[in-house]
Design an enzyme around this catalytic site. Structure first.
Site, PDB file in Angstrom:
ATOM      1  N   GLY A   9       0.824  -1.217   0.000  1.00 60.29           N
ATOM      2  CA  GLY A   9       0.000   0.000   0.000  1.00 60.29           C
ATOM      3  C   GLY A   9       0.852   1.259   0.000  1.00 60.29           C
ATOM      4  O   GLY A   9       0.551   2.233  -0.701  1.00 60.29           O
ATOM      5  N   ASN A  10       1.961   1.244   0.777  1.00 60.61           N
ATOM      6  CA  ASN A  10       2.822   2.438   0.825  1.00 60.61           C
ATOM      7  C   ASN A  10       3.524   2.682  -0.496  1.00 60.61           C
ATOM      8  O   ASN A  10       3.850   3.823  -0.817  1.00 60.61           O
ATOM      9  CB  ASN A  10       3.858   2.303   1.948  1.00 60.61           C
ATOM     10  CG  ASN A  10       3.264   2.674   3.296  1.00 60.61           C
ATOM     11  OD1 ASN A  10       2.708   3.753   3.462  1.00 60.61           O
ATOM     12  ND2 ASN A  10       3.351   1.763   4.252  1.00 60.61           N
ATOM     13  N   LYS A  15      -1.443  -2.923  13.485  1.00 61.69           N
ATOM     14  CA  LYS A  15      -1.333  -2.642  12.051  1.00 61.69           C
ATOM     15  C   LYS A  15      -1.342  -1.131  11.822  1.00 61.69           C
ATOM     16  O   LYS A  15      -2.363  -0.456  12.007  1.00 61.69           O
ATOM     17  CB  LYS A  15      -2.523  -3.286  11.322  1.00 61.69           C
ATOM     18  CG  LYS A  15      -2.553  -3.028   9.839  1.00 61.69           C
ATOM     19  CD  LYS A  15      -1.553  -3.880   9.125  1.00 61.69           C
ATOM     20  CE  LYS A  15      -1.271  -3.393   7.734  1.00 61.69           C
ATOM     21  NZ  LYS A  15       0.023  -3.769   7.235  1.00 61.69           N
ATOM     22  N   LYS A  47      -1.770  -7.807   4.518  1.00 67.13           N
ATOM     23  CA  LYS A  47      -1.893  -8.381   3.163  1.00 67.13           C
ATOM     24  C   LYS A  47      -0.779  -9.376   2.864  1.00 67.13           C
ATOM     25  O   LYS A  47      -0.952 -10.241   2.000  1.00 67.13           O
ATOM     26  CB  LYS A  47      -1.958  -7.284   2.093  1.00 67.13           C
ATOM     27  CG  LYS A  47      -0.691  -6.502   1.860  1.00 67.13           C
ATOM     28  CD  LYS A  47       0.074  -6.948   0.662  1.00 67.13           C
ATOM     29  CE  LYS A  47       1.378  -6.223   0.459  1.00 67.13           C
ATOM     30  NZ  LYS A  47       2.179  -5.736   1.561  1.00 67.13           N
ATOM     31  N   LYS A  77       6.295  -9.385   6.338  1.00 68.78           N
ATOM     32  CA  LYS A  77       6.707  -9.846   5.003  1.00 68.78           C
ATOM     33  C   LYS A  77       7.601 -11.080   5.132  1.00 68.78           C
ATOM     34  O   LYS A  77       7.466 -12.040   4.372  1.00 68.78           O
ATOM     35  CB  LYS A  77       7.454  -8.733   4.250  1.00 68.78           C
ATOM     36  CG  LYS A  77       6.558  -7.540   3.980  1.00 68.78           C
ATOM     37  CD  LYS A  77       7.245  -6.464   3.189  1.00 68.78           C
ATOM     38  CE  LYS A  77       6.532  -5.144   3.331  1.00 68.78           C
ATOM     39  NZ  LYS A  77       5.069  -5.195   3.285  1.00 68.78           N
TER      40      LYS A  77
HETATM   41  N1  LIG Z   1      15.082  -4.594   7.628  1.00 69.70           N
HETATM   42  C1  LIG Z   1      14.444  -3.862   6.735  1.00 69.70           C
HETATM   43  N2  LIG Z   1      14.764  -3.935   5.420  1.00 69.70           N
HETATM   44  C2  LIG Z   1      14.106  -3.190   4.500  1.00 69.70           C
HETATM   45  N3  LIG Z   1      13.112  -2.307   4.803  1.00 69.70           N
HETATM   46  C3  LIG Z   1      12.728  -2.197   6.087  1.00 69.70           C
HETATM   47  C4  LIG Z   1      13.391  -2.956   7.104  1.00 69.70           C
HETATM   48  N4  LIG Z   1      12.834  -2.636   8.279  1.00 69.70           N
HETATM   49  C5  LIG Z   1      11.868  -1.730   8.031  1.00 69.70           C
HETATM   50  N5  LIG Z   1      11.809  -1.465   6.715  1.00 69.70           N
HETATM   51  C6  LIG Z   1      10.827  -0.502   6.150  1.00 69.70           C
HETATM   52  O1  LIG Z   1       9.650  -1.246   5.952  1.00 69.70           O
HETATM   53  C7  LIG Z   1       9.026  -0.788   4.758  1.00 69.70           C
HETATM   54  C8  LIG Z   1       8.047  -1.845   4.281  1.00 69.70           C
HETATM   55  O2  LIG Z   1       6.912  -1.828   5.128  1.00 69.70           O
HETATM   56  P1  LIG Z   1       5.577  -1.065   4.709  1.00 69.70           P
HETATM   57  O3  LIG Z   1       5.895   0.262   4.071  1.00 69.70           O
HETATM   58  O4  LIG Z   1       4.702  -1.058   5.899  1.00 69.70           O
HETATM   59  O5  LIG Z   1       5.037  -2.083   3.651  1.00 69.70           O
HETATM   60  P2  LIG Z   1       4.035  -1.942   2.419  1.00 69.70           P
HETATM   61  O6  LIG Z   1       4.896  -1.621   1.228  1.00 69.70           O
HETATM   62  O7  LIG Z   1       3.463  -3.321   2.343  1.00 69.70           O
HETATM   63  O8  LIG Z   1       3.013  -0.877   2.722  1.00 69.70           O
HETATM   64  C9  LIG Z   1      10.180  -0.494   3.832  1.00 69.70           C
HETATM   65  O9  LIG Z   1       9.844   0.382   2.798  1.00 69.70           O
HETATM   66  C10 LIG Z   1      11.198   0.127   4.799  1.00 69.70           C
HETATM   67  O10 LIG Z   1      10.955   1.520   4.922  1.00 69.70           O
HETATM   68  N1  LIG Z   2      -3.404  -4.484   4.607  1.00 70.66           N
HETATM   69  C1  LIG Z   2      -2.064  -4.282   4.482  1.00 70.66           C
HETATM   70  O1  LIG Z   2      -1.247  -5.079   4.925  1.00 70.66           O
HETATM   71  O2  LIG Z   2      -1.681  -3.111   3.853  1.00 70.66           O
HETATM   72  P1  LIG Z   2      -0.193  -2.580   3.610  1.00 70.66           P
HETATM   73  O3  LIG Z   2       0.558  -3.625   2.863  1.00 70.66           O
HETATM   74  O4  LIG Z   2      -0.396  -1.337   2.806  1.00 70.66           O
HETATM   75  O5  LIG Z   2       0.407  -2.287   4.957  1.00 70.66           O
END
Ligand SMILES: Nc1ncnc2c1ncn2[C@@H]1O[C@H](COP(=O)(O)OP(=O)(O)O)[C@@H](O)[C@H]1O
Ligand SMILES: NC(=O)OP(=O)(O)O
Length: 324
Positions: free
Chosen positions: A11-12, A131, A217, A279
């Site tokens: 999502g981010n 979350k 997700k 993840k």
């Molecule tokens: N060990 C790590 N290696 C890489 N990224 C990390 C790590 N720890 C935290 N992150 C952060 O976590 C983010 C991914 O989580 P998030 O943005 O919540 O996921 P999503 O892309 O599913 O929304 C990465 O973009 C980075 O900023």
């Molecule tokens: N639902 C969910 O996990 O969303 P993000 O991947 O955007 O955190």
């Protein structure tokens, strides 16, 4: 089905770093990801797409709260905010992929399945929200908001600021899995379990009932990957690779690691909950339940990641043959 790859879009990664967070900005990010997914389809992969909704569901929640505070509009329950983001983001991915396939003359149909995901009402995660959703705030902003809304819970999110958190129960079943499998077997590119799926519980009379939560997700994607027998799980997010000592001067990118190494890094706390930890945990679950390979990378690196030039690859054994 051979060469079935499931691609989870974070999502981010769909939110542009320009402070506007507009729907059009999001569509442009979706279009860029669609180009990369179309490359994979053109190379012969069958693709299932899932996506997150962390930022978007938080924006929806906040819109509902403000409309209620200012204009007395009825609140939209969180479960409906999840359903709204699943439909809204699914629509954008479906349209962008369809247009990209048409442009390239690829004969592939795309369908989004509104997906309910069953959770357990006794899941302890309902009592312990983890979350992160919505916008990032400074500590001062978060403290200010807490004065007005003492019930809101904020956590620090991977050095990016503070975010509100909501309950995130673990997915136990995908209600529409047979429909998804049928579409995959019929050659569709299917978009499913958007936002982790719409959380539902099964009542005593075997009915489904929506519950307020946001399922991660990555966990929902891993469960779906097992259920459709995908060989490869690709998780796209905001970084090209996973790192140990993330954000520190001695940060180190991981190119290829085994399940055992990943478990060791988890024990050493290299991956924060709510961002990278789910993840990795979802990846391990996929690999321990029949999956062959996991890749974690950013959307723009998808093509290179397939050829092992980019991304973090997680495999059972280091001598696994290269590439998919
Ligand atoms: N060990 C790590 N290696 C890489 N990224 C990390 C790590 N720890 C935290 N992150 C952060 O976590 C983010 C991914 O989580 P998030 O943005 O919540 O996921 P999503 O892309 O599913 O929304 C990465 O973009 C980075 O900023
Ligand atoms: N639902 C969910 O996990 O969303 P993000 O991947 O955007 O955190």
């Amino acid at each position: 089905m051979s060469k079935l790859v499931i691609v989870a879009i974070g999502g981010n990664s769909l939110v542009r770093d320009n402070g506007r967070d507009s729907v059009q900005d999001q569509y442009e990010a979706v279009q860029e990801t669609a180009v990369n997914i179309a490359d994979m389809v053109q190379e012969g992969y069958n693709v299932v797409v899932t996506h997150g909704n962390g930022p978007q569901v938080g924006f929806g929640m906040r819109r509902s709260e403000i409309a209620n505070e200012i204009a007395g509009m009825p609140d939209i329950p969180l479960v409906n905010c999840v359903a709204d983001t699943q439909g809204g983001i699914g629509y954008q991915i479906q349209q962008a992929l369809t247009n990209e396939f048409t442009k390239r003359g690829i004969n592939k149909k795309v369908a989004t399945v509104i997906t309910q995901v069953e959770v357990d009402i006794n899941d302890p995660n309902f009592q312990n929200p983890t979350k992160p959703v919505g916008s990032f705030f400074t500590l001062e902003q978060a403290e200010e908001m807490k004065k007005e809304h003492p019930e809101w819970i904020f956590v620090e999110d991977s050095g990016r600021g503070f975010r509100r958190v909501v309950p995130s129960p673990k997915p136990i079943d995908i209600v529409e899995k047979e429909a998804i499998k049928s579409l995959v077997n019929a050659g569709y590119v299917v978009i499913a379990v958007g936002g982790g799926g719409i959380p539902v519980i099964k009542t005593r009379d075997n009915s489904y009932l929506g519950v307020d939560a946001v399922i991660d997700k990555d966990f929902a994607t891993s469960l779906l990957a097992e259920q459709v027998n995908a060989e490869t799980l690709i998780i796209t997010t905001g970084v090209p690779r996973v790192y140990i000592n993330f954000g520190k001067p001695n940060q180190l990118a991981l190119e290829k690691i085994t399940v055992e190494e990943a478990k060791q890094y988890v024990l050493e706390n290299h991956f924060p909950p709510g961002s990278m930890l789910p993840k990795i945990e979802a990846s391990l679950s996929f690999l321990e339940n029949g999956g062959k390979r996991v890749v974690i990378t950013n959307p723009e690196s998808l093509k290179d990641a397939i050829n092992e030039k980019q991304g973090t690859h997680i495999v059972e054994q280091l001598n696994e043959a290269c590439c998919m």
